[in-house]
Design a protein around this motif. Structure first.
Motif, mmCIF file in Angstrom:
data_model
loop_
_atom_site.group_PDB
_atom_site.id
_atom_site.type_symbol
_atom_site.label_atom_id
_atom_site.label_comp_id
_atom_site.label_asym_id
_atom_site.label_seq_id
_atom_site.Cartn_x
_atom_site.Cartn_y
_atom_site.Cartn_z
ATOM 1 N N ASN A 32 15.145 -9.835 -4.660
ATOM 2 C CA ASN A 32 16.492 -9.851 -4.074
ATOM 3 C C ASN A 32 16.832 -8.589 -3.290
ATOM 4 O OD1 ASN A 32 17.314 -12.394 -4.823
ATOM 5 N ND2 ASN A 32 17.807 -11.684 -6.910
ATOM 6 N N ARG A 33 15.841 -7.980 -2.727
ATOM 7 C CA ARG A 33 16.069 -6.772 -1.934
ATOM 8 C C ARG A 33 16.106 -7.097 -0.452
ATOM 9 N NH1 ARG A 33 18.287 -3.472 -5.381
ATOM 10 N NH2 ARG A 33 16.970 -3.107 -7.203
ATOM 11 N N LEU A 34 15.543 -8.229 -0.116
ATOM 12 C CA LEU A 34 15.572 -8.661 1.281
ATOM 13 C C LEU A 34 16.214 -10.037 1.318
ATOM 14 C CD1 LEU A 34 14.761 -8.476 4.275
ATOM 15 C CD2 LEU A 34 12.502 -9.338 3.649
ATOM 16 N N ASN A 35 17.289 -10.130 2.077
ATOM 17 C CA ASN A 35 18.002 -11.388 2.160
ATOM 18 C C ASN A 35 17.647 -12.085 3.468
ATOM 19 O OD1 ASN A 35 19.822 -13.447 2.425
ATOM 20 N ND2 ASN A 35 21.664 -12.175 2.195
ATOM 21 N N VAL A 36 17.018 -13.234 3.335
ATOM 22 C CA VAL A 36 16.591 -13.922 4.556
ATOM 23 C C VAL A 36 17.479 -15.122 4.873
ATOM 24 C CG1 VAL A 36 14.185 -13.167 4.505
ATOM 25 C CG2 VAL A 36 14.847 -15.230 3.250
ATOM 26 N N SER A 37 18.599 -15.228 4.159
ATOM 27 C CA SER A 37 19.412 -16.442 4.335
ATOM 28 C C SER A 37 20.213 -16.449 5.641
ATOM 29 C CB SER A 37 20.349 -16.595 3.135
ATOM 30 O OG SER A 37 21.277 -15.530 3.155
ATOM 31 N N GLY A 80 0.799 -1.215 0.000
ATOM 32 C CA GLY A 80 0.000 0.000 0.000
ATOM 33 C C GLY A 80 0.832 1.266 0.000
ATOM 34 N N THR A 81 2.130 1.107 -0.120
ATOM 35 C CA THR A 81 2.976 2.289 -0.143
ATOM 36 C C THR A 81 4.210 1.981 -0.990
ATOM 37 O OG1 THR A 81 4.101 3.904 1.252
ATOM 38 C CG2 THR A 81 4.178 1.646 1.994
ATOM 39 N N SER A 82 4.966 2.994 -1.326
ATOM 40 C CA SER A 82 6.065 2.832 -2.264
ATOM 41 C C SER A 82 7.075 1.762 -1.846
ATOM 42 C CB SER A 82 6.795 4.178 -2.422
ATOM 43 O OG SER A 82 8.150 3.958 -2.768
ATOM 44 N N ILE A 83 7.328 0.837 -2.744
ATOM 45 C CA ILE A 83 8.292 -0.217 -2.438
ATOM 46 C C ILE A 83 9.720 0.339 -2.543
ATOM 47 C CG2 ILE A 83 8.566 -1.158 -4.779
ATOM 48 C CD1 ILE A 83 8.367 -3.990 -3.405
ATOM 49 N N GLU A 84 9.876 1.389 -3.346
ATOM 50 C CA GLU A 84 11.209 1.961 -3.560
ATOM 51 C C GLU A 84 11.795 2.503 -2.250
ATOM 52 O OE1 GLU A 84 12.780 1.470 -6.247
ATOM 53 O OE2 GLU A 84 11.027 0.627 -7.278
ATOM 54 N N GLU A 108 15.551 1.823 2.306
ATOM 55 C CA GLU A 108 15.705 1.593 3.744
ATOM 56 C C GLU A 108 16.499 0.306 3.995
ATOM 57 O OE1 GLU A 108 14.567 2.834 6.970
ATOM 58 O OE2 GLU A 108 14.785 4.601 5.678
ATOM 59 N N LEU A 109 16.084 -0.746 3.279
ATOM 60 C CA LEU A 109 16.734 -2.054 3.469
ATOM 61 C C LEU A 109 18.206 -2.001 3.041
ATOM 62 C CD1 LEU A 109 13.952 -4.523 2.233
ATOM 63 C CD2 LEU A 109 14.681 -4.119 4.590
ATOM 64 N N ARG A 110 18.448 -1.207 2.018
ATOM 65 C CA ARG A 110 19.803 -1.127 1.498
ATOM 66 C C ARG A 110 20.773 -0.600 2.561
ATOM 67 N NH1 ARG A 110 19.195 1.900 -3.316
ATOM 68 N NH2 ARG A 110 18.377 0.067 -4.380
ATOM 69 N N ARG A 120 4.260 -8.208 0.995
ATOM 70 C CA ARG A 120 5.348 -7.315 0.650
ATOM 71 C C ARG A 120 6.711 -7.962 0.939
ATOM 72 N NH1 ARG A 120 6.023 -1.791 -0.643
ATOM 73 N NH2 ARG A 120 4.146 -2.188 -1.822
ATOM 74 N N THR A 121 6.762 -8.711 2.026
ATOM 75 C CA THR A 121 8.021 -9.378 2.374
ATOM 76 C C THR A 121 8.454 -10.330 1.254
ATOM 77 O OG1 THR A 121 7.445 -9.244 4.703
ATOM 78 C CG2 THR A 121 9.164 -10.816 4.125
#
Ligand code: ADP
Ligand code: MG
Length: 606
Positions: free
Chosen positions: A140-145, A109-113, A118-120, A132-133
């Motif tokens: 490949n913007r969120l690394n869950v490994s 519901g809001t900008s993913i950019e 933020e994640l970067r 969203r997660t």
């Protein structure tokens, strides 16, 4: 256990939560925190809504973050955007004395950019909605490994919102060695199943009885006719001038409708539901949180993320389809040790549902009567007087006008002045509730008066003020044997067919009088009785009253009995609305009515 120190939490965390006013751990925190600090075992935590589950998983998670590693180590999944923001905000405040820890919320519901950038920057703990997660993982913007801990918060809700596949996909990319935690207020079968699937031999810790509604919440219900629901809601709001609550509705449509009506009727209310844009929802929530709104009309899902501690009331405009939802709703009040009230407005056919809610919550519900117009007026009046007494006067602001005002009002005595000031505010209530009907009057014809003389199906129609199809009746009797009587009380004074029959029985002390059609109107009624008993009845009603109203009873004007098959309902309607304006009580008004109406009734009184 008395304090957080004994739980082996770090001083920087303890000082942060002390500032938030946390003095000692809640029961679920006391159970969960030591386990999480000491072991990597999977865990299911069950505790009622509002008992501090966020800190139960959040504090150990913060303590275990290794800030020397710039990797996401904790992932918290929660069903709604609002909850994500709330949890992230809570975790940020728990970790405010450790500036190296970064917590990021990601939701739709809001900008993913913005979230990507933020994640970067690096984020030790990510709080996200499943959709969203997953989206961010796929990009490949969120690394869950490198995740050590995954929390499924409000797991029951995530499942019921259909996030199961998203959860599967998200967890697939996380290390097998991670610790998985599941928190929920209730433990439906579905949760047990999922805990088996996603978790490895989890320890189950529950504070309080499972599936039990919060203890400091009082559960109350009102019983009204379905069509009086809204009116009952208004009265409940009016009898609680300081109400601050959520009204739960079942559908978006109903939510909108009730909110619109409340707004039109001058209440401080607004709606929260899924059809609103994100910006609109934020604006409504901000207004509600800051108490600029007193009443929030909401669907269950939309209200889910709202963390407001001081609600005075939760109102169930109708009971939810699932009992678990009732527990969630009522858990919105009575939070953080405060007391609260959960009200339900029911109609008769919902009563069986009440039993099953009572069973699952382990609480018994107390029946209360919908307040009368008089009670509401009294309450509002004292509230107004209270406000007058306590209002702060800004001397300098009113000074320029006060002399002129004194002059203008000089001629009034102190008493008159007080009455006038009160009336300015209060007339609205007085006129609205003038002659207001008793909403507790339930048509019981469909259950407890079965077996009495009247055909039950038709009586209901009569109570509604309409004439029913009386074919059945007419087959059974000869009209010539019945006489039609008028009586000066009706539904506005709580008369119903059962009480009318009771009145006849009581006054005549005669139980064998045949009673025909009964028509209860708002302020008066007609009923038919065996002609042979006409005199007995007229005589026996002399000098009697009903609910303190002196009764007037006479033979109805034959014209008013209407033509066969075509009821004179037009006449009734006209009379009813004519009289609806005044409170029709006793003989005086009755003769006025007769005169005004230009219709002569046969006088039967001696
Ligand atoms: P849950 O997730 O169990 O529904 P929350 O974690 O949202 O409940 O907590 C409910 C409220 O209680 C929050 O406002 C939170 O700040 C407060 N709270 C949590 N733990 C404590 C505590 N130990 N002492 C006082 N207040 C607390
Ligand atoms: Mg929670």
């Amino acid at each position: 256990m008395n304090n957080f120190e004994e739980l082996n939490l770090n001083p920087d965390i303890i000082s942060a939560i002390t500032e938030l006013g946390f003095v000692k751990p809640t029961p679920i925190q006391e159970l969960v925190i030591p386990v999480l600090l000491e072991s990597e075992r999977d865990l299911v935590g069950l505790a009622q809504t509002g008992t501090g589950k966020t800190a139960a998983f959040g504090l150990p998670m913060i303590q275990k973050v290794d800030t020397s590693i710039n990797q996401t180590q904790g992932l918290i999944l929660s069903p709604t955007r609002e909850l994500c923001m709330q949890i992230a905000k809570d975790l940020q405040s728990y970790s405010k004395n450790n500036h190296k820890i970064r917590v990021t919320a990601v939701y739709g519901g809001t900008s993913i950019e913005t979230q990507i950038s933020e994640l970067r920057k690096g984020s030790h703990i990510v709080v996200g909605t499943p959709g969203r997660t997953l989206d961010l993982i796929k990009r490949n913007r969120l690394n869950v490994s490198k995740i050590n801990t995954v929390v499924l918060d409000e797991a029951d809700e995530m499942l019921s919102m259909g996030f199961k596949e998203d959860l599967d996909a998200i967890l697939e990319g996380t290390p097998d060695t991670k610790q998985t935690l599941l928190f929920s207020a209730t433990m439906p079968a579905e949760i047990s199943r999922i805990s088996k699937k996603f978790m490895n031999n989890p320890v189950e810790l529950s504070a309080g009885t499972k599936n039990v509604a919060a203890e400091n919440v009082k559960h109350i219900y009102y019983e009204v006719q379905a069509r009086d629901r809204y009116e009952a809601l208004k009265r409940i709001a009016d009898i609680n001038p300081k109400i601050y609550g959520i009204i739960f509705c079942r559908t978006r449509h109903e939510t909108k409708e009730i909110a619109d009506k409340l707004i039109t009727d001058g209440y401080n209310a607004d709606a929260l539901h899924g059809d609103l844009s994100q910006a609109q929802r934020d604006s409504v929530m901000t207004k509600f949180r800051s108490r600029h709104l007193q009443l929030l009309v909401a669907t269950d899902v939309a209200a889910r993320g709202l963390d407001v501690d001081d609600l005075t009331h939760v109102i169930n405009f109708n009971l939810p389809d699932e009992n678990e939802i009732y527990i969630h709703r009522s858990g919105r009040t009575g939070r953080a040790g405060k007391s609260g009230i959960s009200l339900s407005i029911l109609h008769m056919r919902e009563k069986h549902k009440l039993r099953s809610v009572e069973k699952i919550t382990g609480r018994s519900f107390e029946k209360m009567l919908v307040p009368s117009g008089k009670e509401i007026c009294a309450k509002q009046l004292y509230n107004l007087v209270d406000r007058v007494e306590n209002v702060e006067i800004d001397e300098s602001q009113i000074a320029p006008f006060i002399e002129a005002i004194y002059q203008k009002l000089e001629w009034l005595s102190r008493e008159e002045l007080i009455k006038k000031f009160v009336s300015v505010e209060f007339n609205r209530f007085l006129s609205y509730y003038k002659g207001a009907k008793d909403l507790n009057k339930i048509d019981k014809s469909r259950d407890d008066s079965r077996g009495s003389r009247e055909d039950t199906g038709r009586r209901r129609k009569d109570v509604d003020g309409r004439r029913g199809d009386d074919e059945g009746r007419r087959r059974n009797r000869d009209d010539a044997n019945f006489t039609r009587l008028f009586i000066n009380v009706g539904s506005s004074t709580n008369l119903n067919p059962a009480s009318l029959i009771g009145l006849i029985n009581k006054n005549t002390k005669e139980k064998s009088i045949d009673i025909g059609k009964i028509e209860i109107m708002k302020n008066f009624s007609f009923f038919e009785v065996d002609k042979a008993f006409e005199k007995t009845i007229l005589k026996s009603f002399e000098d009697t009253d009903f609910n303190n109203i002196p009764l007037v009873i006479e033979v109805a004007n034959p014209k008013q009995s209407g033509n066969e098959g075509s009821p004179s309902s037009r006449n009734f309607k006209r009379r009813d609305s004519f009289k609806g304006k005044e409170n029709f009580k006793g003989k005086e008004n009755y003769s006025r009515l007769k005169n005004k109406d230009g219709r002569k009734r046969r006088e039967n009184k001696k």
